[in-house]
Scaffold this motif. Structure first.
Motif, mmCIF file in Angstrom:
data_model
loop_
_atom_site.group_PDB
_atom_site.id
_atom_site.type_symbol
_atom_site.label_atom_id
_atom_site.label_comp_id
_atom_site.label_asym_id
_atom_site.label_seq_id
_atom_site.Cartn_x
_atom_site.Cartn_y
_atom_site.Cartn_z
ATOM 1 N N UNK A 283 32.582 39.767 14.186
ATOM 2 C CA UNK A 283 33.096 40.263 15.478
ATOM 3 C C UNK A 283 32.079 39.968 16.586
ATOM 4 N N UNK A 284 32.577 39.553 17.741
ATOM 5 C CA UNK A 284 31.700 39.274 18.881
ATOM 6 C C UNK A 284 32.035 40.218 20.033
ATOM 7 N N UNK A 285 31.024 40.949 20.505
ATOM 8 C CA UNK A 285 31.186 41.840 21.668
ATOM 9 C C UNK A 285 30.101 41.542 22.697
ATOM 10 N N UNK A 286 30.458 41.564 23.966
ATOM 11 C CA UNK A 286 29.429 41.464 25.015
ATOM 12 C C UNK A 286 29.695 42.441 26.163
ATOM 13 N N UNK A 287 30.564 43.418 25.907
ATOM 14 C CA UNK A 287 30.889 44.409 26.948
ATOM 15 C C UNK A 287 29.649 45.165 27.412
ATOM 16 N N UNK A 288 28.639 45.253 26.521
ATOM 17 C CA UNK A 288 27.412 45.975 26.865
ATOM 18 C C UNK A 288 26.815 45.432 28.163
ATOM 19 N N UNK A 289 26.935 44.104 28.373
ATOM 20 C CA UNK A 289 26.310 43.459 29.542
ATOM 21 C C UNK A 289 27.246 43.346 30.744
ATOM 22 N N UNK A 290 28.553 43.271 30.478
ATOM 23 C CA UNK A 290 29.477 42.896 31.560
ATOM 24 C C UNK A 290 30.565 43.912 31.874
ATOM 25 N N UNK A 291 30.685 44.975 31.080
ATOM 26 C CA UNK A 291 31.801 45.896 31.281
ATOM 27 C C UNK A 291 33.105 45.206 30.933
ATOM 28 N N UNK A 292 34.195 45.832 31.365
ATOM 29 C CA UNK A 292 35.531 45.282 31.100
ATOM 30 C C UNK A 292 35.923 44.380 32.269
ATOM 31 N N UNK A 293 36.051 43.094 31.995
ATOM 32 C CA UNK A 293 36.419 42.137 33.058
ATOM 33 C C UNK A 293 37.886 41.708 32.907
ATOM 34 N N UNK A 294 38.698 42.565 32.326
ATOM 35 C CA UNK A 294 40.152 42.367 32.102
ATOM 36 C C UNK A 294 40.505 40.920 31.711
ATOM 37 N N UNK A 295 41.195 40.168 32.581
ATOM 38 C CA UNK A 295 41.687 38.843 32.162
ATOM 39 C C UNK A 295 40.554 37.887 31.815
ATOM 40 N N UNK A 296 39.353 38.157 32.319
ATOM 41 C CA UNK A 296 38.223 37.260 32.030
ATOM 42 C C UNK A 296 37.513 37.633 30.732
ATOM 43 N N UNK A 297 37.807 38.807 30.189
ATOM 44 C CA UNK A 297 36.938 39.325 29.124
ATOM 45 C C UNK A 297 36.949 38.474 27.861
ATOM 46 N N UNK A 298 38.125 38.023 27.409
ATOM 47 C CA UNK A 298 38.173 37.228 26.167
ATOM 48 C C UNK A 298 37.536 35.847 26.374
ATOM 49 N N UNK A 299 37.922 35.086 27.418
ATOM 50 C CA UNK A 299 37.260 33.780 27.562
ATOM 51 C C UNK A 299 35.762 33.885 27.867
ATOM 52 N N UNK A 300 35.359 34.968 28.542
ATOM 53 C CA UNK A 300 33.923 35.166 28.806
ATOM 54 C C UNK A 300 33.161 35.381 27.495
ATOM 55 N N UNK A 301 33.728 36.182 26.610
ATOM 56 C CA UNK A 301 33.084 36.406 25.312
ATOM 57 C C UNK A 301 33.125 35.122 24.480
ATOM 58 N N UNK A 302 34.232 34.397 24.550
ATOM 59 C CA UNK A 302 34.351 33.152 23.782
ATOM 60 C C UNK A 302 33.331 32.123 24.278
ATOM 61 N N UNK A 303 33.190 32.032 25.596
ATOM 62 C CA UNK A 303 32.244 31.081 26.173
ATOM 63 C C UNK A 303 30.821 31.394 25.700
ATOM 64 N N UNK A 304 30.458 32.683 25.694
ATOM 65 C CA UNK A 304 29.118 33.060 25.216
ATOM 66 C C UNK A 304 28.964 32.816 23.722
ATOM 67 N N UNK A 305 30.015 33.120 22.961
ATOM 68 C CA UNK A 305 29.953 32.923 21.505
ATOM 69 C C UNK A 305 29.748 31.434 21.196
ATOM 70 N N UNK A 306 30.427 30.559 21.953
ATOM 71 C CA UNK A 306 30.278 29.113 21.755
ATOM 72 C C UNK A 306 28.847 28.687 22.116
ATOM 73 N N UNK A 307 28.344 29.218 23.246
ATOM 74 C CA UNK A 307 26.964 28.888 23.653
ATOM 75 C C UNK A 307 25.968 29.323 22.587
ATOM 76 N N UNK A 308 26.253 30.436 21.923
ATOM 77 C CA UNK A 308 25.338 30.948 20.883
ATOM 78 C C UNK A 308 25.548 30.261 19.541
#
Ligand code: ACO
Length: 335
Positions: A283-308
């Protein structure tokens, strides 16, 4: 029929970082309360004094990063799909602003969708259907939000204000030349009986006149949420839609390399994980840093997961969302 594959992904976050202690200066809250209830430590806000930006500006910068990542130029994009609940204007939708800011050629269609936290899943399903049909080849799918200009930072709005953050992310989707790669399944759902449980009532086309100083004084332009009910439905609908996706494809939880749940609240994501019997590394979570960004939240987490480096070719990625409407859904993608 080729399925849609991710050709590139990118995100953009405004630079201003706002801590829980910063919010405690504005309202009666605390770092301890926010972290305990939501897991959120910080969120990013547009710096309106020094660098004002709307959701379409964030979206444009995120889209540039996605295009660079995909090594695709703007003139190759033949459809824009844009999900937001915080568009720059009542109309037209934000997608046309991204089109002109990015220099995507005139004539390319620009489609806005209004599905809040589920916007990216809905958008992915639409993009996949268009790619399968052969009508469009290179689709830019964006989720972007500026929440910080629409939150009530008084005690009255503190339950909602501490949750949301600004941010944007985008993906470039195209037909997969590899039958093993791309979208395997997407489901999407809605139940409008719960529309009043999480909504922003104002301004409204059902009122005459549409906007008055009195309504603004009363704070009717701020979002309202029945947090407990949203929580209860989110922790049942997200696992339900993931199970629906797994059943439809003959896969199991063990096949999932990475689940990215909509970053609504860390407690919700943890409960979804438990209900699906997934290990922490799945499971990948990054809400700790960004809060809930609604429509951006899934692609934002995916983008970070890919970078990592969390996804390799052939891995099974699962996305799931739940949000206002209520709307929800899940997707399985072979990376
Ligand atoms: N700081 C301090 N106290 C607060 C705050 C705050 N920011 N907000 C509310 N409180 C108080 C309440 O006033 C209440 O006080 P009282 O007991 O004196 O009346 C107390 O804290 C408890 O309030 P509850 O609403 O019962 O708190 P709860 O444990 O339900 O947590 C929360 C609230 C965090 C909003 C939770 O309900 C939640 O996360 N719900 C899900 C909502 C969500 O994720 N929304 C995101 C958008 S939708 C989506 O993306 C899925």
């Amino acid at each position: 029929m080729p399925n849609a594959a991710f050709l590139g992904i990118g995100h953009y976050l405004p630079e201003k970082v706002v801590s829980n202690d910063d919010l405690a200066q504005l309202m009666d809250t605390s770092d301890e309360w926010i972290q305990q209830r939501t897991g959120i430590k910080t969120r990013h806000y547009v710096d309106f004094e020094n660098n004002p930006m709307g959701a379409s500006d964030l979206a444009t910068l995120a889209a540039k990063n996605a295009l660079d990542n995909a090594q695709i130029t703007t003139d190759e994009i033949d459809l824009i799909i844009y999900a937001t609940l915080s568009p720059d204007r009542f109309f037209p939708g934000d997608a046309v602003f991204v089109q002109s800011k990015l220099g995507i050629p005139a004539g390319v269609p620009a489609l806005d969708i209004r599905n809040q936290c589920s916007g990216f899943i809905y958008g992915l399903n639409i993009a996949n259907a268009f790619i399968q049909s052969g009508q469009y080849q290179k689709i830019l799918l964006i989720g972007s939000e500026v929440h910080s200009t629409g939150l009530d930072f008084s005690n009255k709005g503190r339950d909602v204000a501490v949750i949301f953050g600004d941010g944007a992310a985008a993906a470039v989707l195209g037909p997969s030349d590899d039958p093993e790669r791309g979208v395997v399944h997407v489901n999407m759902h809605a139940d409008g009986r719960h529309a009043d449980e999480l909504h922003c009532p104002y301004p409204s086309s059902a009122e005459m006149p549409r906007a008055t100083p009195q309504a603004i004084e009363e704070g009717r332009h701020f979002p309202l949420m029945n947090g407990k009910n949203v929580f209860k439905h989110a922790v049942s609908k997200m696992p339900e839609s993931v199970k629906e996706a797994l059943n439809a494809t003959g896969l199991t939880s063990e096949d999932i390399k990475l689940l990215i749940p909509h970053q609504a609240n860390l407690r919700i994501a943890e409960m979804v994980q438990r209900r699906l019997k997934l290990r922490d590394d799945q499971v990948f979570n990054n809400i700790q840093k960004y809060g809930n960004t609604t429509a951006a939240s899934i692609p934002l987490a995916l983008s970070e997961a890919v970078q990592e480096g969390r996804l390799e070719k052939g891995d099974l990625l699962c996305l799931t969302a739940f949000g206002a409407g209520f709307t929800w859904g899940a997707a399985l993608i072979r990376w």
